[in-house]
Write a protein that holds these residues in place. Structure first.
Motif, short mmCIF file in Angstrom:
data_model
loop_
_atom_site.label_atom_id
_atom_site.label_comp_id
_atom_site.label_asym_id
_atom_site.label_seq_id
_atom_site.Cartn_x
_atom_site.Cartn_y
_atom_site.Cartn_z
N MET A 1 0.82 -1.18 0.00
CA MET A 1 0.00 0.00 0.00
C MET A 1 0.87 1.25 0.00
N LYS A 2 1.92 1.25 0.83
CA LYS A 2 2.80 2.41 0.93
C LYS A 2 3.50 2.70 -0.40
N THR A 3 3.97 1.64 -1.08
CA THR A 3 4.67 1.86 -2.35
C THR A 3 3.72 2.35 -3.43
N GLU A 4 2.46 1.87 -3.43
CA GLU A 4 1.49 2.36 -4.40
C GLU A 4 1.21 3.84 -4.16
N HIS A 5 1.11 4.22 -2.89
CA HIS A 5 0.87 5.61 -2.53
C HIS A 5 2.06 6.48 -2.95
N SER A 6 3.28 6.01 -2.69
CA SER A 6 4.48 6.75 -3.08
C SER A 6 4.57 6.88 -4.60
N HIS A 7 4.23 5.81 -5.30
CA HIS A 7 4.27 5.84 -6.77
C HIS A 7 3.28 6.87 -7.31
N LEU A 8 2.09 6.89 -6.76
CA LEU A 8 1.09 7.88 -7.17
C LEU A 8 1.57 9.29 -6.89
N ARG A 10 4.66 10.30 -6.67
CA ARG A 10 5.75 10.61 -7.62
C ARG A 10 5.19 11.02 -8.97
#
Length: 187
Positions: A1-8, A10
Motif C-alpha cells: 500500500m505504501k509503495t502504491e501511494h508513493s508511486h502515485l 511521484r
C-alpha cells in the motif's frame, strides 16, 4: 500500500513539475535562456532522482517544441543537466550544491556543446561555433541553479525537504524532519 501511494505521489509531482515547467518557461525567460527550466530540473532531481528529472526535462522539452515552436535547444539544453543534477546529488550523499553543479556542468558545458551540431547541421543555422551556446547556457543554469539552491535550502532548514522525499519514496539524505501534527498528537 505504501509503495502504491508513493508511486502515485511521484507521478503527481512529476506531472506538476512538467506543467509548471511548460507554463512558466515563456513567462520567466530571457532571450536564448530559460532559467526556470534549470530550477525545475534541480528540484526534480532532489525530490525524485536523476531518472525522473531526465523524464521531466524530456517531457517539458517535447511539449515546448510541439506547442510553442521552440527549437531542439529545449531538449539539448535540458536533458544532460537534469540527469547529471540527480547523479551528482546522489553521488555526494545529498548535497544540494552538487545538484546545482551537476545541472551547470550538464547543461552549461555538455548541453551547449551538443546544441552546436544540432542547430548547425540539423537546423541549418550558419555562423555558429562549438562554444556559441556556452555563455548563454552557463548564465541560465547559474541563475536557475541559484534560485533552486535557495529554495531547496529553505525547505531543508524548515525540515520539509526530507519529509517530501520520504513521502515520494525517494532516498532521504537530510534527516531533519519537521514534526507534524500527527506525530505530536500520538505522543
Amino acid at each position: 500500500m505504501k509503495t502504491e501511494h508513493s508511486h502515485l505521489l511521484r507521478m503527481v509531482m512529476l506531472a506538476m513539475l512538467v506543467a509548471i515547467g511548460v507554463v512558466i518557461s515563456p513567462i520567466l525567460r530571457i532571450e536564448g535562456m530559460c532559467p526556470t527550466a534549470h530550477f525545475i530540473n534541480i528540484v526534480c532531481s532532489v525530490l525524485l532522482g536523476p531518472w525522473y528529472s531526465l523524464l521531466c526535462a524530456t517531457l517539458i522539452g517535447i511539449i515546448r517544441m510541439m506547442m510553442m515552436g521552440i527549437p531542439p535547444l529545449a531538449l539539448t539544453g535540458a536533458v544532460f543537466g537534469a540527469f547529471l543534477s540527480g547523479v551528482f546529488y546522489r553521488a555526494s550523499g545529498g548535497k544540494i550544491i552538487c545538484a546545482v553543479l551537476g545541472e551547470i556542468f550538464g547543461t552549461g558545458i555538455i548541453g551547449s556543446l551538443v546544441s552546436y551540431p544540432v542547430m548547425a547541421i540539423l537546423m541549418g543555422r550558419g555562423g555558429l561555433t562549438a562554444f556559441y551556446y556556452t555563455p548563454m547556457f552557463l548564465a541560465a543554469t547559474t541563475m536557475g541553479g541559484t534560485v533552486a539552491w535557495f529554495f531547496l535550502k529553505t525547505l531543508s532548514q524548515a525540515g520539509v525537504l526530507a519529509e517530501f522525499q520520504r513521502n515520494l519514496g525517494a532516498k532521504v539524505y537530510d534527516k531533519k524532519v519537521r514534526k507534524s501534527k500527527r506525530t505530536k498528537s500520538t505522543h
